[in-house]
Write a protein that holds these residues in place. Structure first.
Motif, PDB file in Angstrom:
ATOM      1  N   ASP A 327       0.826  -1.209   0.000  1.00  0.00           N
ATOM      2  CA  ASP A 327       0.000   0.000   0.000  1.00  0.00           C
ATOM      3  C   ASP A 327       0.860   1.258   0.000  1.00  0.00           C
ATOM      4  O   ASP A 327       0.637   2.190  -0.783  1.00  0.00           O
ATOM      5  N   ILE A 328       1.879   1.277   0.881  1.00  0.00           N
ATOM      6  CA  ILE A 328       2.700   2.478   1.043  1.00  0.00           C
ATOM      7  C   ILE A 328       3.662   2.677  -0.130  1.00  0.00           C
ATOM      8  O   ILE A 328       3.789   3.779  -0.677  1.00  0.00           O
ATOM      9  N   LYS A 329       4.356   1.618  -0.522  1.00  0.00           N
ATOM     10  CA  LYS A 329       5.407   1.751  -1.527  1.00  0.00           C
ATOM     11  C   LYS A 329       4.904   1.616  -2.959  1.00  0.00           C
ATOM     12  O   LYS A 329       5.507   2.157  -3.884  1.00  0.00           O
ATOM     13  N   CYS A 330       3.847   0.853  -3.145  1.00  0.00           N
ATOM     14  CA  CYS A 330       3.381   0.576  -4.510  1.00  0.00           C
ATOM     15  C   CYS A 330       1.985   1.121  -4.796  1.00  0.00           C
ATOM     16  O   CYS A 330       1.529   1.089  -5.947  1.00  0.00           O
ATOM     17  N   GLY A 331       1.306   1.591  -3.738  1.00  0.00           N
ATOM     18  CA  GLY A 331      -0.045   2.090  -3.925  1.00  0.00           C
ATOM     19  C   GLY A 331      -0.994   1.026  -4.436  1.00  0.00           C
ATOM     20  O   GLY A 331      -1.906   1.301  -5.223  1.00  0.00           O
ATOM     21  N   LYS A 332      -0.794  -0.200  -3.976  1.00  0.00           N
ATOM     22  CA  LYS A 332      -1.577  -1.317  -4.485  1.00  0.00           C
ATOM     23  C   LYS A 332      -2.053  -2.197  -3.332  1.00  0.00           C
ATOM     24  O   LYS A 332      -1.327  -2.422  -2.358  1.00  0.00           O
ATOM     25  N   LEU A 334      -3.123  -5.728  -1.509  1.00  0.00           N
ATOM     26  CA  LEU A 334      -2.693  -7.124  -1.588  1.00  0.00           C
ATOM     27  C   LEU A 334      -3.683  -7.946  -2.413  1.00  0.00           C
ATOM     28  O   LEU A 334      -3.287  -8.864  -3.142  1.00  0.00           O
ATOM     29  N   SER A 335      -4.949  -7.607  -2.337  1.00  0.00           N
ATOM     30  CA  SER A 335      -5.980  -8.362  -3.054  1.00  0.00           C
ATOM     31  C   SER A 335      -5.823  -8.277  -4.573  1.00  0.00           C
ATOM     32  O   SER A 335      -6.390  -9.088  -5.301  1.00  0.00           O
ATOM     33  N   ARG A 336      -5.066  -7.294  -5.066  1.00  0.00           N
ATOM     34  CA  ARG A 336      -4.848  -7.146  -6.500  1.00  0.00           C
ATOM     35  C   ARG A 336      -3.396  -7.416  -6.889  1.00  0.00           C
ATOM     36  O   ARG A 336      -2.957  -7.035  -7.978  1.00  0.00           O
ATOM     37  N   SER A 337      -2.644  -8.065  -5.993  1.00  0.00           N
ATOM     38  CA  SER A 337      -1.197  -8.214  -6.189  1.00  0.00           C
ATOM     39  C   SER A 337      -0.782  -9.658  -6.423  1.00  0.00           C
ATOM     40  O   SER A 337      -1.415 -10.596  -5.941  1.00  0.00           O
ATOM     41  N   LYS A 338       0.311  -9.775  -7.168  1.00  0.00           N
ATOM     42  CA  LYS A 338       0.950 -11.077  -7.397  1.00  0.00           C
ATOM     43  C   LYS A 338       2.233 -11.127  -6.564  1.00  0.00           C
ATOM     44  O   LYS A 338       3.082 -10.241  -6.687  1.00  0.00           O
ATOM     45  N   ILE A 339       2.335 -12.152  -5.735  1.00  0.00           N
ATOM     46  CA  ILE A 339       3.465 -12.258  -4.800  1.00  0.00           C
ATOM     47  C   ILE A 339       4.300 -13.480  -5.128  1.00  0.00           C
ATOM     48  O   ILE A 339       3.765 -14.579  -5.328  1.00  0.00           O
ATOM     49  N   LEU A 340       5.614 -13.300  -5.130  1.00  0.00           N
ATOM     50  CA  LEU A 340       6.546 -14.415  -5.310  1.00  0.00           C
ATOM     51  C   LEU A 340       7.193 -14.730  -3.969  1.00  0.00           C
ATOM     52  O   LEU A 340       7.910 -13.892  -3.406  1.00  0.00           O
ATOM     53  N   VAL A 341       6.911 -15.911  -3.439  1.00  0.00           N
ATOM     54  CA  VAL A 341       7.490 -16.356  -2.169  1.00  0.00           C
ATOM     55  C   VAL A 341       8.793 -17.095  -2.463  1.00  0.00           C
ATOM     56  O   VAL A 341       8.805 -18.050  -3.245  1.00  0.00           O
ATOM     57  N   ILE A 342       9.875 -16.641  -1.856  1.00  0.00           N
ATOM     58  CA  ILE A 342      11.174 -17.296  -2.023  1.00  0.00           C
ATOM     59  C   ILE A 342      11.392 -18.280  -0.886  1.00  0.00           C
ATOM     60  O   ILE A 342      11.462 -17.891   0.288  1.00  0.00           O
ATOM     61  N   GLY A 343      11.470 -19.550  -1.229  1.00  0.00           N
ATOM     62  CA  GLY A 343      11.720 -20.592  -0.244  1.00  0.00           C
ATOM     63  C   GLY A 343      10.455 -21.254   0.246  1.00  0.00           C
ATOM     64  O   GLY A 343       9.624 -20.610   0.884  1.00  0.00           O
ATOM     65  N   LEU A 344      10.294 -22.531  -0.070  1.00  0.00           N
ATOM     66  CA  LEU A 344       9.163 -23.301   0.435  1.00  0.00           C
ATOM     67  C   LEU A 344       9.582 -24.187   1.604  1.00  0.00           C
ATOM     68  O   LEU A 344       8.780 -24.487   2.487  1.00  0.00           O
ATOM     69  N   ALA A 345      10.841 -24.615   1.639  1.00  0.00           N
ATOM     70  CA  ALA A 345      11.346 -25.454   2.728  1.00  0.00           C
ATOM     71  C   ALA A 345      11.311 -24.673   4.034  1.00  0.00           C
ATOM     72  O   ALA A 345      11.334 -23.443   4.047  1.00  0.00           O
ATOM     73  N   TYR A 346      11.281 -25.395   5.160  1.00  0.00           N
ATOM     74  CA  TYR A 346      11.171 -24.717   6.451  1.00  0.00           C
ATOM     75  C   TYR A 346      12.486 -24.092   6.905  1.00  0.00           C
ATOM     76  O   TYR A 346      12.495 -23.213   7.761  1.00  0.00           O
TER      77      TYR A 346
END
Length: 451
Positions: A327-332, A334-346
């Protein structure tokens, strides 16, 4: 004439002699992260070993000389198999051929955080079907104090054989740490205990033949408590720094800088680090085994339960920080955003996703209307899990400029070494870092936010 304090049972003397000559046939039940490394360690020390598992895929891999556990190389597996010191089977009837049987099966929690001992119970019933005099049975699965004597022993004694006279019973908690290359099964001190004097002597002799140091304790319940204490210590301290992270964050203070400065004190302080939540087969689960058992004594375990609440709340905190940063940095939203999570392992540099907070993060992002993908060099595809069935089959995406630029933000959940963090800092408009990986690598950028 002096009367000996203890006269060993004849079956005990015979088994002790075979341990000393490395002729005891060892059975290891459960060829996972604990069982397979243990089987290799025992085989390399000279014992003939049979591994037992219900998973046919593991049998196929072993027959092909292909290890599915990082701590066991293909070369070691192939060498022990070719030498005839190790074989694997799904035929539990062959337990009758084993002199010593080690149980390394899972002990998860139910949805209500109660101990699930079904794997131990079924395994003990399988052992009881062929139990004979002179066998030593050792439980390694993490569990609450009293399990060996209150659960395992009664199942085995239904056969009419008696622990301490006919067969022998012990407990030795596993201490594997996936991804830790500083230690291996043979070099990690082994806590051991037996049900009675004969069992204690046998379990000490067996492990002393395979590992560098054995640490005997007075009872199987004590040995069970040792394992829980080790992991409760970590869980509580991680919860403490997670709570401090949230408080200091509100004050504009960097928890990572605080910890780095505090750990320069040469006494009275041990560094623990915050993260997006707890994962793995031990720390998120083991403390609740003691919490459950303590109810029998009408004693509260406030620290343990509070630590569990704090650690369980971390994924939601991270996603809230992600939403705020978008919201602050991108003015967007979360409900309209695509997120890339780095790392699935614990944890970093392993393929283990058990109880991984990354799975919860993906679920929470999508609950809030966002879209989530992941990249993990160790986990090409999400396998079936008990709690995240909807994520099964998703595949790791490529990590290059074109792919990353298609996402609104990158969320660092697991800080694998084999990730191009410099590239990420250049390609992504927003990075939420839960592991302090960019500061540790001296990579700066206005797009990086810590969480």
């Amino acid at each position: 004439m002096t009367t000996p304090l203890h006269e060993p049972a004849p079956a005990s003397r015979a088994l002790l002699s075979s341990i000393e000559t490395r002729t005891s046939h060892i059975g290891v039940i459960g060829l996972g992260y604990v069982g397979l490394p243990l089987a290799m360690t025992v085989a390399r020390s000279g014992f003939p070993v049979t591994g037992f598992d219900i998973d046919p895929a593991k049998m196929i891999a072993i027959e092909a000389g292909r290890s599915y556990i990082e701590a066991v190389s293909d070369e070691v597996l192939a060498a022990e198999t070719a030498a005839g010191r190790f074989r694997a089977t799904t035929d539990f009837g062959k337990l009758a051929d084993c002199d010593i049987i080690v149980i390394c099966v899972p002990t998860p929690l139910t949805r209500h955080r109660d101990p699930d001992l079904s794997f131990i119970v079924k395994t003990c019933e399988a052992i009881a079907a062929t139990l004979r005099a002179g066998q030593l049975i050792v439980l390694e699965s993490t569990t609450y104090p009293g399990t060996t004597n209150e659960v395992v022993r009664p199942i085995l004694e239904r056969t009419g054989l008696v622990s301490g006279r006919d067969f022998f019973l012990g407990f030795s908690p596993e201490r594997e740490d996936p991804g830790n290359r500083d230690f291996k099964t043979s070099s990690i001190p082994k806590v051991v205990a037996g049900d009675g004097a004969d069992a204690s002597e046998l379990v000490i002799a067996f492990y002393a033949a395979a590992v560098e140091k054995v640490v005997p304790v007075s009872s199987t319940a004590t040995a069970e408590a040792v394992k829980l204490t080790e992991n409760i210590f970590r869980a509580v301290n991680i919860a403490l720094v997670n709570e401090l992270k949230v408080v200091y964050e509100a004050m504009g203070i960097d928890i990572w800088e605080v910890i780095d400065a505090a750990k320069t004190k040469p006494f009275g302080y041990m560094p623990f680090y915050p993260g997006p939540g707890l994962g793995g087969h031990c720390i998120p689960i083991d403390p609740f085994y003691l919490t459950w058992k303590s109810r029998e004594y009408e004693l509260p375990t406030r620290f343990i339960e509070l630590a569990g609440e704090i650690n369980s709340s971390m994924p939601r905190h991270v996603v809230s920080r992600l939403a705020e940063a978008l919201d602050i940095k991108c003015g967007k939203a979360l409900s309209r955003s695509k997120i890339l999570v780095i790392g699935l392992a614990y944890k970093k540099n392993v393929p283990d996703i058990r109880e991984s907070p990354s799975l919860k993060l993906i679920e929470l992002i999508e609950e809030r209307g966002g879209s989530a993908s992941y990249h993990d060099p160790f986990v090409p595809e999400i396998p079936k899990t008990r709690e995240y069935l909807a994520l099964k089959g998703r595949r790791s995406v490529l990590l290059d400029a074109e792919t990353v630029r298609a996402f609104d933000a990158v969320l660092i959940s697991t800080d694998h070494d084999d990730v191009d963090y410099t590239g990420l800092a250049q390609w992504s408009p927003l990075i939420v870092d839960t592991r302090n990986v960019f500061s540790r690598r001296d990579i700066a950028g206005d797009s990086i936010v810590k969480a």
